[in-house]
Design a protein around this motif. Structure first.
Motif, PDB file in Angstrom:
ATOM      1  N   GLY A  26     -15.576   6.965  -4.777  1.00 10.70           N
ATOM      2  CA  GLY A  26     -16.362   6.046  -3.969  1.00 10.70           C
ATOM      3  C   GLY A  26     -15.819   5.879  -2.563  1.00 10.70           C
ATOM      4  O   GLY A  26     -14.820   6.493  -2.172  1.00 10.70           O
ATOM      5  N   LEU A  27     -16.493   4.996  -1.803  1.00 10.55           N
ATOM      6  CA  LEU A  27     -16.190   4.864  -0.379  1.00 10.55           C
ATOM      7  C   LEU A  27     -15.913   3.429   0.049  1.00 10.55           C
ATOM      8  O   LEU A  27     -16.165   3.044   1.189  1.00 10.55           O
ATOM      9  N   ALA A  28     -15.363   2.613  -0.869  1.00 15.44           N
ATOM     10  CA  ALA A  28     -14.888   1.290  -0.468  1.00 15.44           C
ATOM     11  C   ALA A  28     -13.735   1.467   0.522  1.00 15.44           C
ATOM     12  O   ALA A  28     -12.993   2.455   0.471  1.00 15.44           O
ATOM     13  N   ALA A  29     -13.577   0.525   1.424  1.00 17.64           N
ATOM     14  CA  ALA A  29     -12.598   0.666   2.509  1.00 17.64           C
ATOM     15  C   ALA A  29     -11.185   0.922   1.997  1.00 17.64           C
ATOM     16  O   ALA A  29     -10.489   1.828   2.487  1.00 17.64           O
ATOM     17  N   ALA A  30     -10.743   0.140   1.033  1.00 21.27           N
ATOM     18  CA  ALA A  30      -9.383   0.313   0.521  1.00 21.27           C
ATOM     19  C   ALA A  30      -9.211   1.687  -0.106  1.00 21.27           C
ATOM     20  O   ALA A  30      -8.152   2.318   0.019  1.00 21.27           O
ATOM     21  N   ASN A  31     -10.258   2.177  -0.764  1.00 21.09           N
ATOM     22  CA  ASN A  31     -10.201   3.490  -1.395  1.00 21.09           C
ATOM     23  C   ASN A  31     -10.136   4.597  -0.350  1.00 21.09           C
ATOM     24  O   ASN A  31      -9.386   5.569  -0.487  1.00 21.09           O
ATOM     25  N   VAL A  32     -10.942   4.474   0.713  1.00 22.65           N
ATOM     26  CA  VAL A  32     -10.939   5.481   1.778  1.00 22.65           C
ATOM     27  C   VAL A  32      -9.546   5.564   2.404  1.00 22.65           C
ATOM     28  O   VAL A  32      -9.020   6.661   2.635  1.00 22.65           O
ATOM     29  N   ARG A  33      -8.932   4.418   2.661  1.00 28.18           N
ATOM     30  CA  ARG A  33      -7.587   4.410   3.254  1.00 28.18           C
ATOM     31  C   ARG A  33      -6.570   5.061   2.331  1.00 28.18           C
ATOM     32  O   ARG A  33      -5.750   5.898   2.750  1.00 28.18           O
ATOM     33  N   ALA A  34      -6.622   4.698   1.056  1.00 27.47           N
ATOM     34  CA  ALA A  34      -5.666   5.248   0.091  1.00 27.47           C
ATOM     35  C   ALA A  34      -5.884   6.739  -0.122  1.00 27.47           C
ATOM     36  O   ALA A  34      -4.923   7.513  -0.221  1.00 27.47           O
ATOM     37  N   ALA A  35      -7.137   7.146  -0.197  1.00 29.30           N
ATOM     38  CA  ALA A  35      -7.453   8.560  -0.410  1.00 29.30           C
ATOM     39  C   ALA A  35      -7.007   9.399   0.779  1.00 29.30           C
ATOM     40  O   ALA A  35      -6.503  10.515   0.608  1.00 29.30           O
ATOM     41  N   ALA A  36      -7.197   8.878   1.988  1.00 27.59           N
ATOM     42  CA  ALA A  36      -6.769   9.614   3.179  1.00 27.59           C
ATOM     43  C   ALA A  36      -5.258   9.813   3.164  1.00 27.59           C
ATOM     44  O   ALA A  36      -4.766  10.912   3.458  1.00 27.59           O
ATOM     45  N   ASP A  37      -4.513   8.778   2.803  1.00 30.70           N
ATOM     46  CA  ASP A  37      -3.051   8.902   2.732  1.00 30.70           C
ATOM     47  C   ASP A  37      -2.641   9.924   1.680  1.00 30.70           C
ATOM     48  O   ASP A  37      -1.711  10.711   1.885  1.00 30.70           O
ATOM     49  N   ALA A  38      -3.343   9.925   0.545  1.00 30.68           N
ATOM     50  CA  ALA A  38      -3.027  10.887  -0.517  1.00 30.68           C
ATOM     51  C   ALA A  38      -3.335  12.313  -0.060  1.00 30.68           C
ATOM     52  O   ALA A  38      -2.572  13.248  -0.337  1.00 30.68           O
TER      53      ALA A  38
END
Length: 319
Positions: free
Chosen positions: A99-111
């Protein structure tokens, strides 16, 4: 080496050779060693744009997602080629970062940054629209990644024209960074992109379009001319999907490709990719290779120029 005309990604400052190497096969149908060989040969042949996603290849038994990014990261480290390659990756399909919730986007980008072993993603896509998350939240999260220096440019993939237009409206109203790229399903036998509003929005917003499945799962390379070809030794994992195109229209397209390829002394894959590269708004087709043997036909598309008559002949066959 033939001089390759470069292309700019939308309104960004990023320029590329107009062919993207698809990373979906890395760690799936191409193991680490084969992936390194393909990447080496791609760069040696004039390519510099690599496209992957954080979810590749979570569908393989025993995989968790991120396998492709990990292999690319290891190759970049081993070869010292980070500054010679433009990297595109995507968020929303990794099982841990759906998904594309803000916290997820940030965490996924770091990963993704950690797996790729880099401090920035050149082009970061929203892979699939997320109806459960307000678009305003996603737009803001992507823009914040650009402000943080983790992402250079933003792209959208598998969105409808209406949702792409809404992304732009939200971004302008909020003062956020605008997308510069669009990744749709588009090739010589899948042409809805031309009529479903996506090409129109790409034109109006100066988006660079990077079509996936550019060779229609191998069909437009001429690999599958009979149903039995899908089960022949060496057939790809996507062969059955390619066979679906083997109807009267598909055979007419192959016939036109045969004619144009013969006139140029080129492979069908080269002609198919050249046709796509020369379509309005297209910045570069995306094509993958499981082995270095498949690469020359892809790389030849970088410099193959079709005449208007040839472009029209191919378009008419697939109409």
């Amino acid at each position: 080496m033939t001089q390759i005309a470069r292309t700019r990604i939308g309104t960004s400052a990023i320029d590329i050779a107009p062919l993207a190497l698809g990373g979906n096969v890395f760690g799936w149908t191409a193991d680490r060693a084969a992936s390194f060989e393909v990447l080496d040969a791609f760069v040696a042949g004039g390519g510099d744009f690599v496209d992957t996603a954080d979810g590749y290849s979570h569908w393989v038994p025993g995989h968790t997602g991120g396998e492709s990014e990990t292999i690319i990261g290891e190759w970049l480290a081993a070869r010292g080629t980070r500054d010679r390659v433009v990297l595109a990756t995507k968020v929303s399909t990794h099982p841990e970062f759906a998904g594309l919730a803000a916290a997820n986007v940030r965490a996924a980008a770091d990963a993704s940054l950690a797996r790729l072993g880099t401090d920035r993603i050149d082009l970061y896509y929203a892979h699939f629209d997320d109806a459960e998350t307000p678009l305003e939240e996603t737009v803001a999260a992507f823009s914040e990644l650009v402000d943080a220096g983790k992402v250079r440019a933003i792209g959208v993939s598998n969105y409808t024209a209406e949702r792409v237009a809404e992304w732009f409206r939200i971004a302008r109203d909020g003062g956020y960074h605008l997308p510069v790229a669009l990744q749709p399903h588009y090739n010589l036998v899948e042409r809805e992109f031309e009529t479903n509003g996506l090409r129109a929005v790409a034109e109006s917003e100066a988006l660079s379009v990077f079509p996936y499945f550019s060779l229609a799962k191998g069909f437009l390379a001429g690999k599958y001319r009979e149903a039995a070809d899908a089960t022949a030794p060496g057939a790809s994992a996507r062969a059955e999907g390619a066979i679906a195109y083997l109807d009267d229209r598909g055979r007419a397209v192959l016939g036109a490709l045969d004619e144009v390829a013969a006139a140029h002394g080129a492979e069908l894959a080269s002609v198919s990719l050249a046709w796509l590269r020369q379509q309005p708004t297209v910045g570069a087709p995306i094509a993958s290779a499981r082995s270095t043997e498949q690469l020359p036909a892809l790389l030849a598309a970088l410099s193959l120029e079709l005449s208007q008559a040839e472009l029209d002949r191919l378009a008419a066959a697939s109409a």
